[in-house]
Design a protein around this motif. Structure first.
Motif, PDB file in Angstrom:
ATOM      1  N   HIS A 177       0.866  -1.041  -0.039  1.00 56.51           N
ATOM      2  CA  HIS A 177      -0.035   0.053   0.000  1.00 56.51           C
ATOM      3  C   HIS A 177       0.829   1.223   0.027  1.00 56.51           C
TER       4      HIS A 177
ATOM      5  N   HIS B  41       0.595   5.696  -0.065  1.00 55.50           N
ATOM      6  CA  HIS B  41       0.132   7.059   0.064  1.00 55.50           C
ATOM      7  C   HIS B  41       0.455   7.977  -1.141  1.00 55.50           C
TER       8      HIS B  41
ATOM      9  N   GLY C  47     -14.045   4.126  -4.851  1.00 57.52           N
ATOM     10  CA  GLY C  47     -13.045   4.287  -3.762  1.00 57.52           C
ATOM     11  C   GLY C  47     -13.796   4.270  -2.416  1.00 57.52           C
ATOM     12  N   GLN C  48     -13.150   4.042  -1.254  1.00 58.62           N
ATOM     13  CA  GLN C  48     -13.611   3.842  -0.102  1.00 58.62           C
ATOM     14  C   GLN C  48     -13.285   5.480   0.777  1.00 58.62           C
TER      15      GLN C  48
ATOM     16  N   ASN D  48     -11.867   7.944   3.316  1.00 58.90           N
ATOM     17  CA  ASN D  48     -10.621   7.897   4.348  1.00 58.90           C
ATOM     18  C   ASN D  48     -10.304   9.032   4.898  1.00 58.90           C
TER      19      ASN D  48
ATOM     20  N   ILE E 192      -9.611   5.409  -0.318  1.00 56.90           N
ATOM     21  CA  ILE E 192      -8.728   4.061  -0.258  1.00 56.90           C
ATOM     22  C   ILE E 192      -9.139   3.385  -1.595  1.00 56.90           C
TER      23      ILE E 192
ATOM     24  N   GLY F 114      -5.953  -0.917  -2.380  1.00 59.96           N
ATOM     25  CA  GLY F 114      -5.827  -0.367  -0.944  1.00 59.96           C
ATOM     26  C   GLY F 114      -4.935   0.731  -0.827  1.00 59.96           C
ATOM     27  N   HIS F 115      -4.472   1.223  -2.010  1.00 65.20           N
ATOM     28  CA  HIS F 115      -3.680   2.526  -1.832  1.00 65.20           C
ATOM     29  C   HIS F 115      -4.355   3.822  -1.291  1.00 65.20           C
ATOM     30  N   ASN F 116      -3.725   4.549  -0.332  1.00 66.02           N
ATOM     31  CA  ASN F 116      -4.382   5.754   0.109  1.00 66.02           C
ATOM     32  C   ASN F 116      -4.157   6.956  -0.950  1.00 66.02           C
TER      33      ASN F 116
ATOM     34  N   GLU G  10      -4.872  10.755  -2.077  1.00 64.78           N
ATOM     35  CA  GLU G  10      -5.240  12.149  -1.398  1.00 64.78           C
ATOM     36  C   GLU G  10      -5.148  13.141  -2.427  1.00 64.78           C
TER      37      GLU G  10
END
Length: 123
Positions: free
Chosen positions: A60, A62, A85-86, A88, A107, A111-113, A115
């Protein structure tokens, strides 16, 4: 600072569709696509993001993208949720980073965060 960033995804078509939709509000477009994957960037920027195919489970990351306004952060967030996307971290000020830091987090595939961040100009 970076010329390009490369990362791999195990669900390439899903990730490609996700990033194209999510990064469109930030002005990011396809530069090229080939057997290795896809390269994305803004027309006015020399920096690019390269998404590569892999069969292996990925670690994962960011990934934070620059937004040019709070509205772009909001549009990114809405597009990300619509693309699967989820949540976060909904769009908002992040005083723990800076009093002028406005961001949203989701997310994405693998599973990458992901932004979008806007830095409010100084006084």
């Amino acid at each position: 600072m970076f010329d390009h960033v490369v990362f791999s995804v195990s669900h390439y078509e899903e990730a490609k569709a996700f990033f194209l939709k999510v990064l469109a509000p930030l002005g990011v477009e396809v530069v090229s696509e080939g057997p290795l994957g896809i390269e994305l960037c803004r027309p006015d920027s020399p920096s690019s993001l390269c998404i590569r195919r892999t069969e292996q489970k990925t670690h994962h990351l960011h990934l934070a993208f620059t937004a040019h306004s709070r509205q772009q952060v909001h549009d990114f967030y809405v597009a990300a949720l619509q693309a699967g996307g989820q949540d976060n971290g909904a769009p908002g000020w992040r005083p723990q980073y800076s009093g002028k830091y406005y961001a949203a987090f989701v997310i994405g595939p693998d599973g990458h965060n992901i932004e979008a961040a806007y830095h409010e100009p100084g006084e």
